[in-house]
Motif scaffolding. Structure first.
Motif, PDB file in Angstrom:
ATOM      1  N   ILE A   1       0.835  -1.198   0.000  1.00 47.36           N
ATOM      2  CA  ILE A   1       0.000   0.000   0.000  1.00 47.36           C
ATOM      3  C   ILE A   1       0.872   1.252   0.000  1.00 47.36           C
ATOM      4  CG2 ILE A   1      -1.604   1.356   1.408  1.00 47.36           C
ATOM      5  CD1 ILE A   1      -2.999  -1.233   2.138  1.00 47.36           C
ATOM      6  N   ALA A   2       1.954   1.225   0.779  1.00 48.26           N
ATOM      7  CA  ALA A   2       2.849   2.385   0.807  1.00 48.26           C
ATOM      8  C   ALA A   2       3.459   2.636  -0.564  1.00 48.26           C
ATOM      9  CB  ALA A   2       3.948   2.157   1.852  1.00 48.26           C
ATOM     10  N   TRP A   3       3.863   1.566  -1.244  1.00 48.39           N
ATOM     11  CA  TRP A   3       4.440   1.689  -2.599  1.00 48.39           C
ATOM     12  C   TRP A   3       3.403   2.281  -3.557  1.00 48.39           C
ATOM     13  CZ3 TRP A   3       9.408  -0.346  -4.197  1.00 48.39           C
ATOM     14  CH2 TRP A   3       9.646  -0.285  -5.572  1.00 48.39           C
ATOM     15  N   ALA A   4       2.178   1.735  -3.493  1.00 54.36           N
ATOM     16  CA  ALA A   4       1.119   2.219  -4.384  1.00 54.36           C
ATOM     17  C   ALA A   4       0.770   3.674  -4.080  1.00 54.36           C
ATOM     18  CB  ALA A   4      -0.116   1.340  -4.254  1.00 54.36           C
ATOM     19  N   ASP A   5       0.739   4.033  -2.809  1.00 57.09           N
ATOM     20  CA  ASP A   5       0.440   5.422  -2.441  1.00 57.09           C
ATOM     21  C   ASP A   5       1.504   6.376  -2.970  1.00 57.09           C
ATOM     22  OD1 ASP A   5      -1.889   4.742  -1.205  1.00 57.09           O
ATOM     23  OD2 ASP A   5      -1.078   4.781   0.837  1.00 57.09           O
ATOM     24  N   GLU A   6       2.760   5.941  -2.920  1.00 53.20           N
ATOM     25  CA  GLU A   6       3.847   6.770  -3.429  1.00 53.20           C
ATOM     26  C   GLU A   6       3.703   6.967  -4.938  1.00 53.20           C
ATOM     27  OE1 GLU A   6       8.769   6.981  -3.287  1.00 53.20           O
ATOM     28  OE2 GLU A   6       7.704   5.274  -2.390  1.00 53.20           O
ATOM     29  N   LEU A   7       3.376   5.883  -5.642  1.00 54.43           N
ATOM     30  CA  LEU A   7       3.155   5.999  -7.086  1.00 54.43           C
ATOM     31  C   LEU A   7       1.963   6.902  -7.374  1.00 54.43           C
ATOM     32  CD1 LEU A   7       3.688   5.171 -10.033  1.00 54.43           C
ATOM     33  CD2 LEU A   7       2.264   3.159  -9.649  1.00 54.43           C
ATOM     34  N   LEU A   8       0.903   6.789  -6.584  1.00 56.21           N
ATOM     35  CA  LEU A   8      -0.278   7.602  -6.798  1.00 56.21           C
ATOM     36  C   LEU A   8       0.030   9.085  -6.598  1.00 56.21           C
ATOM     37  CD1 LEU A   8      -3.286   7.667  -7.445  1.00 56.21           C
ATOM     38  CD2 LEU A   8      -3.738   7.352  -5.000  1.00 56.21           C
ATOM     39  N   ALA A   9       0.859   9.397  -5.617  1.00 56.74           N
ATOM     40  CA  ALA A   9       1.233  10.796  -5.391  1.00 56.74           C
ATOM     41  C   ALA A   9       1.964  11.361  -6.605  1.00 56.74           C
ATOM     42  CB  ALA A   9       2.104  10.906  -4.139  1.00 56.74           C
ATOM     43  N   HIS A  10       2.881  10.572  -7.178  1.00 55.99           N
ATOM     44  CA  HIS A  10       3.589  11.014  -8.393  1.00 55.99           C
ATOM     45  C   HIS A  10       2.602  11.169  -9.555  1.00 55.99           C
ATOM     46  CE1 HIS A  10       7.884  10.972  -7.357  1.00 55.99           C
ATOM     47  NE2 HIS A  10       7.587   9.992  -6.519  1.00 55.99           N
ATOM     48  N   ALA A  11       1.685  10.217  -9.688  1.00 56.84           N
ATOM     49  CA  ALA A  11       0.713  10.271 -10.782  1.00 56.84           C
ATOM     50  C   ALA A  11      -0.173  11.504 -10.666  1.00 56.84           C
ATOM     51  CB  ALA A  11      -0.140   9.004 -10.785  1.00 56.84           C
ATOM     52  N   ASN A  12      -0.628  11.801  -9.455  1.00 54.01           N
ATOM     53  CA  ASN A  12      -1.473  12.981  -9.247  1.00 54.01           C
ATOM     54  C   ASN A  12      -0.706  14.276  -9.523  1.00 54.01           C
ATOM     55  OD1 ASN A  12      -3.713  11.469  -8.567  1.00 54.01           O
ATOM     56  ND2 ASN A  12      -3.290  11.523  -6.374  1.00 54.01           N
TER      57      ASN A  12
ATOM     58  N   LEU B   1      -2.795   9.656 -15.633  1.00 55.25           N
ATOM     59  CA  LEU B   1      -3.905   8.780 -15.278  1.00 55.25           C
ATOM     60  C   LEU B   1      -3.540   7.300 -15.385  1.00 55.25           C
ATOM     61  CD1 LEU B   1      -6.859  10.693 -16.959  1.00 55.25           C
ATOM     62  CD2 LEU B   1      -6.271  10.602 -14.544  1.00 55.25           C
ATOM     63  N   ARG B   2      -2.678   6.955 -16.341  1.00 57.33           N
ATOM     64  CA  ARG B   2      -2.306   5.543 -16.477  1.00 57.33           C
ATOM     65  C   ARG B   2      -1.546   5.054 -15.245  1.00 57.33           C
ATOM     66  NH1 ARG B   2      -2.328   6.726 -22.086  1.00 57.33           N
ATOM     67  NH2 ARG B   2      -3.784   5.304 -23.118  1.00 57.33           N
ATOM     68  N   ARG B   3      -0.646   5.894 -14.740  1.00 54.47           N
ATOM     69  CA  ARG B   3       0.061   5.507 -13.518  1.00 54.47           C
ATOM     70  C   ARG B   3      -0.901   5.444 -12.333  1.00 54.47           C
ATOM     71  NH1 ARG B   3       5.575   8.663 -14.712  1.00 54.47           N
ATOM     72  NH2 ARG B   3       6.681   6.908 -15.637  1.00 54.47           N
ATOM     73  N   ALA B   4      -1.851   6.359 -12.317  1.00 56.50           N
ATOM     74  CA  ALA B   4      -2.834   6.331 -11.236  1.00 56.50           C
ATOM     75  C   ALA B   4      -3.615   5.017 -11.263  1.00 56.50           C
ATOM     76  CB  ALA B   4      -3.790   7.517 -11.360  1.00 56.50           C
ATOM     77  N   ILE B   5      -3.961   4.560 -12.450  1.00 54.88           N
ATOM     78  CA  ILE B   5      -4.686   3.290 -12.567  1.00 54.88           C
ATOM     79  C   ILE B   5      -3.850   2.146 -12.010  1.00 54.88           C
ATOM     80  CG2 ILE B   5      -5.488   1.587 -14.254  1.00 54.88           C
ATOM     81  CD1 ILE B   5      -6.594   3.921 -15.887  1.00 54.88           C
ATOM     82  N   SER B   6      -2.543   2.139 -12.306  1.00 57.89           N
ATOM     83  CA  SER B   6      -1.670   1.099 -11.759  1.00 57.89           C
ATOM     84  C   SER B   6      -1.673   1.136 -10.238  1.00 57.89           C
ATOM     85  CB  SER B   6      -0.240   1.276 -12.285  1.00 57.89           C
ATOM     86  OG  SER B   6      -0.178   1.080 -13.678  1.00 57.89           O
ATOM     87  N   ALA B   7      -1.626   2.337  -9.673  1.00 59.98           N
ATOM     88  CA  ALA B   7      -1.628   2.459  -8.223  1.00 59.98           C
ATOM     89  C   ALA B   7      -2.937   1.948  -7.631  1.00 59.98           C
ATOM     90  CB  ALA B   7      -1.388   3.919  -7.827  1.00 59.98           C
ATOM     91  N   TYR B   8      -4.055   2.332  -8.227  1.00 57.01           N
ATOM     92  CA  TYR B   8      -5.355   1.867  -7.730  1.00 57.01           C
ATOM     93  C   TYR B   8      -5.482   0.353  -7.867  1.00 57.01           C
ATOM     94  CZ  TYR B   8      -6.849   6.763  -7.693  1.00 57.01           C
ATOM     95  OH  TYR B   8      -6.972   8.105  -7.444  1.00 57.01           O
ATOM     96  N   LEU B   9      -4.906  -0.194  -8.931  1.00 52.10           N
ATOM     97  CA  LEU B   9      -4.955  -1.635  -9.144  1.00 52.10           C
ATOM     98  C   LEU B   9      -4.292  -2.373  -7.981  1.00 52.10           C
ATOM     99  CD1 LEU B   9      -5.574  -3.915 -11.303  1.00 52.10           C
ATOM    100  CD2 LEU B   9      -3.199  -3.646 -12.005  1.00 52.10           C
ATOM    101  N   TRP B  10      -3.095  -1.932  -7.599  1.00 56.21           N
ATOM    102  CA  TRP B  10      -2.380  -2.596  -6.507  1.00 56.21           C
ATOM    103  C   TRP B  10      -3.040  -2.316  -5.169  1.00 56.21           C
ATOM    104  CZ3 TRP B  10       2.680  -0.212  -8.747  1.00 56.21           C
ATOM    105  CH2 TRP B  10       3.015  -0.873  -9.933  1.00 56.21           C
ATOM    106  N   ARG B  11      -3.465  -1.084  -4.952  1.00 53.31           N
ATOM    107  CA  ARG B  11      -4.113  -0.733  -3.685  1.00 53.31           C
ATOM    108  C   ARG B  11      -5.390  -1.542  -3.484  1.00 53.31           C
ATOM    109  NH1 ARG B  11      -4.279   5.147  -1.717  1.00 53.31           N
ATOM    110  NH2 ARG B  11      -6.497   4.902  -2.164  1.00 53.31           N
ATOM    111  N   GLY B  12      -6.176  -1.676  -4.550  1.00 46.95           N
ATOM    112  CA  GLY B  12      -7.471  -2.333  -4.423  1.00 46.95           C
ATOM    113  C   GLY B  12      -7.371  -3.730  -3.878  1.00 46.95           C
ATOM    114  N   ALA B  13      -6.515  -4.557  -4.483  1.00 50.56           N
ATOM    115  CA  ALA B  13      -6.387  -5.941  -4.032  1.00 50.56           C
ATOM    116  C   ALA B  13      -5.858  -6.001  -2.603  1.00 50.56           C
ATOM    117  CB  ALA B  13      -5.463  -6.704  -4.964  1.00 50.56           C
TER     118      ALA B  13
END
Length: 1013
Positions: A533-544, A549-561
């Motif tokens: 989750i920490a890794w995905a959150d870090e990626l999401l911060a960069h994406a935002n 949006l594509r990177r954000a989708i990757s972050a949401y994908l990992w966070r969701g599961a």
């Protein structure tokens, strides 16, 4: 329509098409694919059935693909769409819905003849693939012809053609035998041929009807078959040789232009007038070599005829004609520029003008997003380079071509080009070029699959780079970490991913950090949930921060599961809403299908089958539109898991039987497939089959070695194996399984971004194993805890499953009976047919028949009479076609009242939607600032506001994130059909509660409705 053909040896195929035509007239239409080699008689049989359709009163429309990739979208079906009054412009899905609506509204049977699908554009293939199932409930027959083994059929086209064939009617035409060849020759020459002529023509043609006819015409004209090559091109050339020189020259110019050509273009090539060009072509028109489709426009009678004429041209003459064509075509439209570029390349004049023209054509195609056509042009450029017309491609040009190929959905060709670039990089010692080629080669990730060749390539690039190009080296190391997962020792790729991140942070370039986080995300996917989750959150911060949006989708994908694994379903819901909104904004199938499967997973968990059905249907429609290799594994696996968890036992067993193909490339595929099949058998009560599957899995994963698997994403497989052992294992295996399950770190079992399935609380599996060991107290404790969680989350399917399992542990007491009744009631209400069947034995088939002005419903000894209504009529139609999925527009059109596509306004207008987006962007910047300043309180406040906005935006949008329209044709039809069916079922339930429950369990509603007993 073509001239009426003489058919020989086609009784069975013609009978199949006649039957399909009769069924279409009765409202059970079909898509028939008539396939065979070139000249086998596809057009002839299509013509025959078209004439019979016209004679029966059907509305027949013809369409044909153009043999070059530059044809406009939907060109092959353009006449069909015009006949319906449907405009081909706009969004693809909206077009498809308009087509379904128009077909469903037709008052007379409709027949489309669409020829040469092997040369059709992807849009046409997508439309026909989409229509294949809905046609089953319409008075429509589509007869499409397609050439087999045509080199133009790409993998993506083959996917669509295969799907059409599976959902439609396959009619394959085989070569004629000697008796049939003799009949064709006799019909052509007007007398019975000698045995020698039949044998000679059979030898030359291989029984191909077109070639047989061509040979027979030569026999008729010359009296013998002499000096003929076995090639059809030679046969055609013999016919062309009988024409005047001027006609042959005009045909040569036409062949260079394509199968279809205009007399005006030939006139400009020859420096004459169009009327003179038309006069010149008259002998060829009379000979049947060309047909006039419109004043001044001609088409060759067959592609092979055009090919033969072009091949017969001397190289110098052909090149000269191409050069003239390049100058004769006028206009700045991309189609004209691309055609001019094609001719300039074929002319073989490698001058600066040709290079400029080709570059301009590529630029236009890429700007328009026409990557299919850009890829085709790249292929012609490569041919010209091999011929020395253009300079040999350098590595950057090949790498650019590889990127275009990938954008065009030609992943296999992109990878081959990357391999060429890699070879050039090795030869020149260019480590950076090798690394870039490797990264593009590994653009796609298939979870659970290790490609040894790709691992070797990216490892080679990492070693070659050494300490050079640190930013590129970070990316390569991160991608290597992903390529190695799942690993026997997951800590190795995890350490690589972490090292890549550390090195990227040290470089201080946020773009490099973001790349590494995305490329290496799968590498750390075996780590504990908090780290993921920490890794995905870090990626999401960069994406935002960069609106990526594509990177954000990757972050949401990992966070969701991961949120599912720790039981945070609220966070998972937010992830899904955000992922869908981002995918909608991007608008590409590659970005959308995972979000839809997550939404389906979300719906399955709460028993909203209609929502899952809509999501899965859209993914199935999107699947042929993306070359993402992961979908080939994930979609079949998700559909299996969906059937498994909704206890559609027969469907689950059927889908389990097909998993070999879908999961073939997966690590430990044999074991995984055996476990899944075993669980499906166990839940269906087939313990013998469950034991057989455990016997397959047992030697491949000894239980003693499973300790290494109880981390990260391996834990779901331990849970599946534990459930299988609980039902089919021996006492020793059950004890070992209990010990391993006690070590699980996850609260919930989730298949993650592989199967996109929520597989229930881990406490459930521990309870099942405890029960199998006779530890009733532990079993009851675990199952009660799991059931309480399922109730709190409103996870109806899991409430039903767990109530049934807890009832079995408790036995026949008052609480046990109450739980069993609850499980049966929920199962009937949401269509868990296997669980419902376990609770109530099958009483036999269901019948609904008219009885005077009313209807009589019977099943076994039960029988009720209900008054006629629209809902009962719809119910009767579903019961009459058990197992078939009927589109709601087809059902709704039975009364002839299908409404035109319209909307009554958006719940969220565009201005408000943009305001939401702006505020989300502002919050993203504020959150980044708060985190960088260490202001945790402010960051939490910003996150709360952001989450509230995301929820509101998701509420006001549909599944795809588009502003949810208050009404649309399909949605209105779905609501109306569902309402009418529910009304009919409720009236049955009033008369007989058990019959009503049976219908509730077996009638599925949604975009597609079905009766599945």
């Amino acid at each position: 329509m073509p001239d009426e053909p003489a058919l020989h040896g086609r009784s069975a195929p013609l009978a199949a098409l006649r039957d399909a035509l009769a069924r279409a007239g009765a409202g059970r239409g079909a898509l028939a694919i008539v396939s065979g080699e070139a000249g086998i008689g596809k057009t002839a049989i299509a013509t025959a059935i078209a004439r019979e359709a016209e004679a029966s009163g059907a509305a027949v429309t013809w369409g044909r693909a153009w043999e070059f990739a530059e044809a406009p979208p939907y060109f092959p079906v353009a006449p069909c769409l015009r006949a319906l009054g449907v405009d081909a412009g706009g969004d693809a899905f909206a077009l498809w819905e308009r087509v379904i609506e128009a077909l469903a509204r037709a008052t007379a049977p409709v027949v489309w003849i669409v020829e040469d699908l092997h040369a059709a554009d992807l849009g046409t293939l997508d439309l026909l693939t989409f229509l294949a199932q809905p046609l089953r409930a319409m008075r429509v027959l589509v007869v499409a012809t397609a050439r087999e083994r045509d080199p133009r059929i790409t993998d993506r086209m083959a996917q669509r053609l295969t799907r059409m064939t599976r959902d439609g009617l396959a009619v394959r035409l085989d070569p004629l035998d000697d008796r049939e060849i003799a009949a064709v020759i006799e019909a052509t020459i007007g007398r019975a041929p000698s045995r020698e002529v039949v044998e000679k023509i059979a030898q030359l043609t291989g029984g191909n009807p077109l070639f047989v006819v061509e040979c027979a015409r030569i026999v008729k004209q010359t009296g013998a078959i002499t000096s003929l090559s076995p090639s059809v091109r030679q046969i055609v050339n013999e016919r062309v040789a009988l024409l005047p020189d001027s006609a042959r020259e005009a045909l040569g110019a036409g062949a260079v232009l394509g199968r279809e050509f205009a007399a005006a273009t030939i006139a400009r090539m020859d420096g004459t007038l169009p009327a003179r060009a038309i006069d010149t072509l008259l002998p060829a028109l009379r000979a049947g070599i060309v047909r006039e489709t419109a004043p001044g426009r001609f088409v060759f009678s067959h592609t092979l005829v055009r090919d033969a004429i072009e091949d017969a041209l001397a190289a110098e003459a052909r090149a000269e004609l191409h050069a003239r064509a390049a100058h004769a075509l006028v206009g700045d439209a991309s189609e004209i520029v691309v055609e001019r570029a094609r001719h300039a390349l074929a002319a073989g004049r490698g001058d600066g003008d040709t290079e400029t023209l080709v570059a301009r054509a590529l630029e236009l195609l890429e700007r328009e997003g026409a990557f299919d056509r850009a890829h085709e042009l790249h292929a012609r450029i490569e041919t010209a380079r091999e011929a020395g017309v253009l300079p040999r491609a350098d590595a950057p040009s090949l790498l650019h071509a590889a990127r275009i190929a990938r954008a065009a959905g030609r992943g296999d060709q992109s990878r081959r080009l990357c391999e060429r670039v890699a070879a050039m990089a090795r030869a020149s010692g260019d480590a950076e070029l090798l690394a870039r080629a490797a990264l593009l080669h590994l653009s796609d990730v298939r979870p659970g699959v290790i490609d040894r060749a790709q691992v070797a390539l990216i490892e080679e690039a990492r070693i070659a780079l050494g300490d050079r190009a640190p930013a590129l080296g970070c990316r390569v190391l991160a991608r290597l970490a992903t390529a190695l997962q799942p690993a026997p020792d997951p800590h190795v790729p995890e350490a690589m991913a972490e090292e890549a991140r550390t090195r990227a942070l040290a470089l201080g370039d946020p773009n490099v950090v973001a790349d590494v986080l995305e490329l290496g995300g799968w590498g750390i996917y075996e780590t504990p949930p908090a780290r993921r989750i920490a890794w995905a959150d870090e990626l999401l911060a960069h994406a935002n921060a960069t609106a990526d949006l594509r990177r954000a989708i990757s972050a949401y994908l990992w966070r969701g599961a991961t949120h599912i694994e720790i039981g945070d379903f609220t966070a998972f819901d937010r992830d899904v809403a955000s992922m869908l909104a981002a995918a909608d904004e991007l608008g590409h199938p590659r970005d959308r299908w995972r979000a839809l499967l997550y939404a389906s997973m979300q719906a399955i968990a709460t028993g909203r089958d209609a929502v899952s059905d809509r999501c899965v249907t859209e993914v199935e429609q999107l699947a042929p539109l993306t070359d993402d290799p992961a979908i080939v594994l994930s979609l079949p696996l998700h559909l299996f898991m969906r059937a498994l968890h909704l206890r559609r036992d027969d469907d689950a067993r059927a889908r389990a039987a097909t998993l070999d193909t879908a999961l073939a490339s997966m690590l430990n595929a044999t074991t995984v497939i055996a476990m899944l099949r075993g669980v499906a058998a166990a839940r269906a009560g087939d313990l013998e089959a469950a034991r057989a599957q455990l016997a397959i899995a047992r030697p491949r994963i000894p239980l003693e070695s499973l300790a290494a698997m109880t981390t990260g994403t391996s834990e779901p497989w331990v849970a599946y194996l534990g459930e299988l052992i609980a039902f089919a294992g021996d006492a020793g295996e059950r004890k070992l399984a209990r010990a391993l399950l006690g070590r699980l770190t996850i609260d919930e079992v989730c298949g993650g971004p592989m199967s996109f399935s929520y597989d229930g609380p881990s406490a459930r599996v521990r309870g099942l194993v405890a029960a199998s060991l006779g530890d009733r107290e532990a079993a009851e404790r675990e199952l009660r805890a799991a059931l309480a969680n399922a109730r709190a989350r409103d996870h109806a399917p899991w409430v039903a499953q767990l109530a049934s399992e807890l009832a079995a542990v408790l036995g026949g007491g008052v609480e046990g009976r109450a739980l069993a009744d609850e499980a049966a009631a929920i199962a009937r209400a949401i269509g868990m047919t296997g669980l419902a069947r376990d609770a109530a034995p099958d009483a036999g088939p269901l019948r609904l028949e008219r009885s005077g002005a009313d209807w009589r419903l019977t099943r076994g000894t039960a029988s009720v009479t209900i008054r006629d209504s629209r809902g009962v009529q719809l119910l009767a139609r579903l019961i009459d076609r058990p197992g078939e999925e009927l589109h709601v527009l087809a059902l709704a059109s039975d009364d002839g009242a299908a409404a035109p596509e319209s909307t009554a306004g958006d719940v969220l207008d565009d201005r408000a939607r943009k305001a939401y987006r702006r505020r989300l962007d502002e919050l993203a910047e504020a959150l980044t600032d708060a985190v960088s300043r260490g202001d945790a309180k402010r960051a939490r406040a910003i996150e709360r506001e952001r989450d509230a906005l995301v929820r509101e935006l998701a509420r006001a949008t549909g599944l795809g994130g588009k502003a949810r329209a208050a009404s649309s044709t399909t949605e209105r039809a779905r609501v109306n059909v569902q309402k009418r069916l529910k009304d009919a079922i409720s009236r049955v339930a009033e008369a007989d509660a058990e019959l009503g429950r049976h219908l509730e369990a077996t009638v599925r509603t949604g975009t597609y409705c079905a009766f599945k007993p």
